[in-house]
Scaffold this motif. Structure first.
Motif, mmCIF file in Angstrom:
data_model
loop_
_atom_site.group_PDB
_atom_site.id
_atom_site.type_symbol
_atom_site.label_atom_id
_atom_site.label_comp_id
_atom_site.label_asym_id
_atom_site.label_seq_id
_atom_site.Cartn_x
_atom_site.Cartn_y
_atom_site.Cartn_z
ATOM 1 N N ARG A 151 -121.200 10.665 35.834
ATOM 2 C CA ARG A 151 -120.782 9.327 35.394
ATOM 3 C C ARG A 151 -119.741 9.433 34.278
ATOM 4 N N ARG A 152 -119.968 10.391 33.380
ATOM 5 C CA ARG A 152 -119.049 10.539 32.254
ATOM 6 C C ARG A 152 -117.669 10.966 32.758
ATOM 7 N N ALA A 153 -117.663 11.875 33.737
ATOM 8 C CA ALA A 153 -116.381 12.328 34.289
ATOM 9 C C ALA A 153 -115.631 11.142 34.886
ATOM 10 N N ASP A 160 -134.486 9.805 32.481
ATOM 11 C CA ASP A 160 -134.220 11.203 32.806
ATOM 12 C C ASP A 160 -135.523 11.863 33.276
ATOM 13 N N ILE A 202 -118.358 11.328 41.973
ATOM 14 C CA ILE A 202 -117.479 10.691 40.983
ATOM 15 C C ILE A 202 -116.831 9.460 41.628
ATOM 16 N N ASP A 222 -125.613 12.163 34.691
ATOM 17 C CA ASP A 222 -124.883 11.515 33.599
ATOM 18 C C ASP A 222 -123.516 12.146 33.359
ATOM 19 N N GLU A 223 -123.419 13.447 33.612
ATOM 20 C CA GLU A 223 -122.127 14.110 33.456
ATOM 21 C C GLU A 223 -121.153 13.622 34.529
ATOM 22 N N ALA A 251 -115.881 8.034 34.048
ATOM 23 C CA ALA A 251 -115.420 7.153 32.983
ATOM 24 C C ALA A 251 -114.181 7.726 32.303
ATOM 25 N N ILE A 252 -114.168 9.049 32.077
ATOM 26 C CA ILE A 252 -113.023 9.678 31.410
ATOM 27 C C ILE A 252 -111.768 9.548 32.276
ATOM 28 N N SER A 312 -129.689 18.655 30.978
ATOM 29 C CA SER A 312 -129.121 19.457 32.055
ATOM 30 C C SER A 312 -130.109 20.481 32.613
ATOM 31 N N GLU A 335 -126.577 15.362 42.024
ATOM 32 C CA GLU A 335 -127.117 16.291 41.028
ATOM 33 C C GLU A 335 -127.990 17.362 41.681
ATOM 34 N N THR A 357 -125.045 -1.889 37.764
ATOM 35 C CA THR A 357 -124.062 -0.804 37.848
ATOM 36 C C THR A 357 -123.539 -0.623 39.272
#
Ligand SMILES: Cc1cc2nc3c(=O)[nH]c(=O)nc-3n(C[C@H](O)[C@H](O)[C@H](O)COP(=O)(O)OP(=O)(O)OC[C@H]3O[C@@H](n4cnc5c(N)ncnc54)[C@H](O)[C@@H]3O)c2cc1C
Lengths: 504, 474
Positions: B54-56, A328, B5, B51-52, B58-59, A377, B43, A52
């Motif tokens: 990363r998701r942002a 996680d 991001i 992960d959020e 990607a979006i 979260s 974080e 990654t």
């Protein structure tokens, strides 16, 4: 101009030089870097292994400062404290007024039967440098089975990376608890659920004793319990050892890193400082980069005579361990593996089969530690609460799960909801307003929306309004069916939308 | 979070590398600075799960034209600008947009959402203390010469940069500062940080004149109030964040005795003895601004009310040849080499707490200081009074229940309002809307510290304490 020599050019030295340069210093700086490359972000070697991140994403910000010279591929070989000079690997001697040791750490290796340290078999690796990572990636493409020796943070990250590259990955760990510096048995159990789902097997309570080779290539392992394992790739993740050779030879006390003073960051020799993984401050070294970066910032300020800390602000704690590679897991402060003080409360949630464990340790009204496995979260909330030293709720158990932010969680059931409660905050419509709409003859979400405008703003209250209409229908003797309330969501939204449009 | 991001965008190969190579400078330094903020590290500081983040990324990337998407727009609100690192935050957002190759591409780009109707258009024509019409700097000799030429005056007759708002408000009524102030449609007695100090300064003025179409806390302090036309009572234009210029037409007649601001300025000039006859019709003034903007970044010189009345889509720059620019930066940026300059920023050093931070902001129902919207019955009924949004966890610790009246305190002052419990806020943060004056005026609490580059006050993040109030709400 004072002569400053820096030994090492890793993550912490690079940060130190950047801060020094930004503050405006009056030193003549000579940096010796054993690795023959630009400084890079070692933390992201995991991402490199995961695929990654690419090599150039690891680059750390460069500095352009004519008074800072870096000699790549040249290490400090010895230190002459009496004459205040260092000798380098290429044989030159350089004098200093101040010396900064930032030599980091190296991977600990274990002696296994069958490994000739002069000519180790192909397939045996450690992960510390970018070259190590490249070698592991190349080996993984050929190997069918990989074994990671040591199930600590780094070992598990490596296992996650290898799981993407080889057919079988096994973690061999000497105790009964993976990540035993951070976790306890319950947390480990939760973690194993996740690892199993990723296809990573774990062998606990055992360790490798002997390597088996075929034509100079690794082929397998014999474990201490006598079991044999196929292995074409072995990565040893058995901890790190501070790189203190030069300091030790010069008579500086090392235990295990070079001992330094917490405030001045100086070693026993006031002209020599140590920062990062090679240093042992009184509170101990965390092996995490945040601690080294805080030392780098502090030392740069000390050497330039800048104020060290802004008043009223304390640096955030630097002992948060966050596992990368898709696991996680996060731990901080007094974690699940630590023993607690009599004034501390430990509150836990274990849901092993779902792969979840959450624990907070509270002292008075402060959170002093936390561990979270598979907690989503909640882990981020706990980290923020810990690093920002936020006071905890009266019942700290509330921190173990996120308060539900669903509409039902927010407002409770329509029966217990007070009439004055605002249901639609865009249009200021209360439960009472909806009840009056019902009394006035409205019988569906569309009708109450048309009258009160509830749901016609952001639409976030649609479910609550539908629930209230359903509740009104159920409690209304004239109403035999609640079909109006149960009409499908799409239609309801469309109606609301049309009303908005027709209102113009 | 923005840096993180960006880190993900770079490391997952989501960046538009061709765009970075051909259309920007400084990308390497930005890439390296973002490298410090891998998601797991970010974080811990911002509380947004890795992960959020990363998701942002990607979006945002999926929508970008470089990845075959239909467009991605990154917008920032006022909130991120209103901190002592506001400029850095916005720069990080722009870097992200550039890394994704958005500015200048179809349906894509970056934009700041302004707080007021025509905030964009006003600023473009010099409604800022250091600017001239057409987004020109008041310090640029060539710009001064051009604009002075349009007005037929000597360039040296133009003033230099003035004080940014917060500095101006703390200077007025002092020995060194202005003694008289003319305010147009603004309510600093409520909207400025440390508002009680601002009220003191306004009171110290020898002359305060306020032009407005509704009474406000500020106009109540004025020596003279001049009623002016409201937007539906006058002609004009409005410019959107995408640079689209729209005609605004008079819909109703103003009440008797009400003058437009153009008339007031012309009358004032006359009273001050100016020989110049200032135009008072909106289209003539628009033509004058268009001439003054010619050759500037926001060039309106090809526009007129008559052209806009045809209702064709017009986006600045529209130079004298009348060719509109539907997509800004399609070919080049407004720099000497035509490339966007990427400027590396960092997030600074993480520190712990304050225990409780106060954030100010808006509610849907009210506009600015509420001087207008508090007069509208449905809006006033919907949100009749200020409130303090508190997380239930924090409320419980402070012994505060839903509906309790609480005092929010900083060294500047105290604001008093009802508590509203909500899980949609962090347990270390309070939110208060800023639409009210009086004891519930949140700007009694905010500090007048500013971003060093933009001069924007740090309305977001004031260290506060909060206690149940003993008295009554006033
Ligand atoms: C795979 C991996 C993942 C990690 N993940 C995390 C994580 O998620 N979070 C976290 O906080 N930390 C993580 N770490 C730890 C982090 O990388 C270290 O804390 C950090 O690199 C310490 O920086 P340093 O500058 O002290 O040492 P290093 O980065 O090791 O740099 C020391 C440098 O000095 C050089 N050197 C050694 N001796 C000499 C000499 N005599 N003369 C000249 N040069 C010399 C070395 O070659 C090296 O380049 C991880 C480490 C690895 C390997």
């Amino acid at each position: 101009m004072a002569r400053l020599v820096v030994a090492g050019h890793g993550m912490v030295a690079a940060r130190f030089l950047q801060e020094l340069s930004a503050l405006g210093h009056d030193h003549d700086v000579e940096v010796f870097a054993a690795e023959d490359c630009e400084p890079y972000n070692r933390v992201l070697l995991t991402d490199l292994l995961m695929g990654t991140a690419g090599g150039r994403d690891l680059r750390l910000p460069g500095i352009e400062d004519p008074r800072i010279r870096v000699q790549r591929g040249t290490s400090v070989a010895s230190l002459d404290r009496h004459n205040r000079r260092v000798r380098t690997s290429d044989g030159t001697t350089v004098g200093y007024d101040h010396l900064v040791l930032a030599t980091g750490a190296r991977a600990r290796t274990v002696d296994l039967e069958g490994i000739d340290s002069h000519q180790p078999p192909t397939g045996v690796h450690v992960l510390r440098s970018i070259d190590d990572a490249a070698a592991i990636i190349a080996a993984a493409s050929q190997a069918r089975s990989a074994v990671v020796l040591g199930g600590g943070v780094l070992g598990l990250e490596v296992a996650c990376g290898l799981a993407r590259r080889t057919a079988s990955v096994t973690v061999v760990h000497p105790t009964g608890v993976l990540m035993d510096r951070q976790l306890n048995a319950g947390a480990c159990e939760a973690l194993q659920t996740t690892l199993a789902a990723m296809g990573i097997s774990c062998l606990l309570h055992t360790t490798a004793e002997k390597v088996l080779t075929r034509n100079g290539n690794l082929s397998g392992l014999v474990l201490s319990d006598g079991r044999r394992l196929d292995a074409e790739l072995l990565v040893m993740s058995c901890g790190t050892v501070p790189e203190t050779g030069v300091a030790q030879a010069a008579g500086l006390t090392c235990a295990p890193g070079v001992l330094i003073d917490a405030d001045t960051l100086a070693t026993e020799d006031p002209l020599i400082y140590a920062i990062g993984d090679c240093a042992s401050p009184p509170e101990g070294s965390s092996g995490l980069v945040a601690q080294g970066w805080e030392q780098a910032r502090r030392l740069a300020r000390l050497l330039t005579g800048s104020p060290v800390a802004a008043p009223s602000r304390t640096p955030a704690p630097t002992d948060v361990v966050r596992v990368k590679g898709g696991l996680d897991v996060v731990s901080m402060g007094v974690n699940a593996a630590a023993s607690t003080h009599s004034s501390q409360r430990r509150i836990q949630l274990l849901d092993a089969s779902a792969g979840r464990f959450v624990e907070v340790v509270v002292d008075g009204d402060r959170i002093v530690g936390a561990t979270a496995v598979g907690a989503g979260s909640t882990a981020a909330d706990l980290t923020a609460a810990y690093t920002r030293a936020i006071a905890v709720p009266k019942d700290p158990a509330q921190m173990l799960i996120r308060p539900s932010d669903s509409a039902a969680g927010r407002t409770g059931s329509p029966t217990t909801m007070p009439e004055s409660l605002t249901v639609c905050s865009c249009n200021g419509v209360s439960k009472g307003d909806l009840m009056r709409a019902w009394e006035a003859g409205d019988r569906s979400v569309a009708e109450v929306s048309a009258r009160t405008r509830a749901t016609t703003g952001c639409g976030g209250c649609s479910d609550v309004v539908a629930g209230i209409v359903e509740w009104l229908a159920a409690g209304d003797p004239d109403q035999t069916t609640s079909s109006g309330a149960l009409e499908d969501d799409t239609q309801r939204k469309r109606d609301a939308h049309e009303m908005e449009m027709s209102r113009g | 979070m923005l840096l993180s991001i960006l880190q993900v965008v770079f490391s997952l190969g989501l960046a538009d590398e061709h765009y970075l190579r051909t259309r920007t400078t400084g990308a390497d330094a930005v890439r390296a600075a973002a490298g410090y903020w891998w998601p797991e590290r970010a974080e811990g500081l911002c509380g947004v799960p890795a992960d959020e983040i990363r998701r942002a990324a990607a979006i945002l990337a999926a929508g970008s034209p470089a990845h075959g998407g239909h467009g991605t727009v990154i917008l920032t609100g006022r909130g991120v600008e209103q901190g002592i690192r506001g400029t850095d935050t916005v720069t990080a957002a722009i870097n992200l947009a550039l890394a994704l190759g958005l500015p200048g591409q179809p349906n894509s780009g970056y934009g700041p959402i302004t707080g007021q109707g025509n905030g964009q258009g006003g600023r473009e024509h010099g409604q800022k203390c250091d600017q001239l019409p057409g987004y020109r700097s008041i310090e640029d000799p060539a710009a001064r010469e051009h604009v002075a030429g349009v007005w037929g005056v000597d360039p040296s007759a133009l003033p230099g940069p003035g004080l940014p708002a917060v500095e101006l408000l703390s200077a007025i009524g002092t020995d060194q500062g202005p003694r008289a102030l003319l305010i147009h449609g603004s309510n600093p007695a409520v909207s400025a940080p440390d508002s009680q100090a601002v009220v003191e300064r306004l009171r110290a003025l020898e002359l305060l004149v306020v032009c407005d179409f509704v009474p406000s806390e500020t106009s109540q302090l004025a020596h003279v109030v001049l009623p002016v036309t409201q937007w539906a009572e006058e002609e004009g234009t409005v410019t959107s964040v995408e640079g689209r210029i729209l005609r605004r037409r008079q819909a109703v007649d103003p009440p008797p005795g009400v003058r437009s601001e153009l008339e007031i300025l012309a009358d004032l000039a006359g009273r001050l003895g100016s020989q110049v006859a200032f135009d008072t019709s909106a289209d003539a003034v628009f033509d004058e601004l268009a001439r003054a903007s010619a050759g500037g970044r926001a060039d309106y010189s090809g526009l007129s009310h008559a052209l806009l009345d045809e209702e064709s889509a017009q986006f600045w720059p529209v130079p004298a040849n009348g060719v509109s620019t539907p997509r800004l930066f399609a070919e080049r940026f407004a720099t000497t080499d035509g490339r966007a300059r990427m400027v590396a920023v960092d997030a600074g050093n993480p520190t712990t707490g304050p225990d409780i931070s106060l954030v100010t902001g808006r509610v849907l129902q009210h506009y600015q200081t509420g001087a207008q919207t508090r007069r509208v019955t449905v809006l006033d009924k919907a949100v009749p009074e200020p409130y303090v949004q508190v997380h239930p966890t924090l409320a419980q610790r402070l012994n505060i229940a839903e509906g309790d009246i609480v005092d929010v305190r900083s060294p500047r002052g105290t604001a008093r309002a009802r508590a509203r419990l909500s899980v949609n806020i962090r347990p270390d943060t309070l939110f208060m809307p800023f639409h009210w004056g009086g004891s519930g005026c949140v700007n009694r609490v905010t500090e007048d510290v500013c971003d060093p580059v933009s001069g924007m006050p740090a309305f977001k993040l004031t260290d506060v304490t909060v206690t149940p109030a003993l008295g009554q709400v006033c």
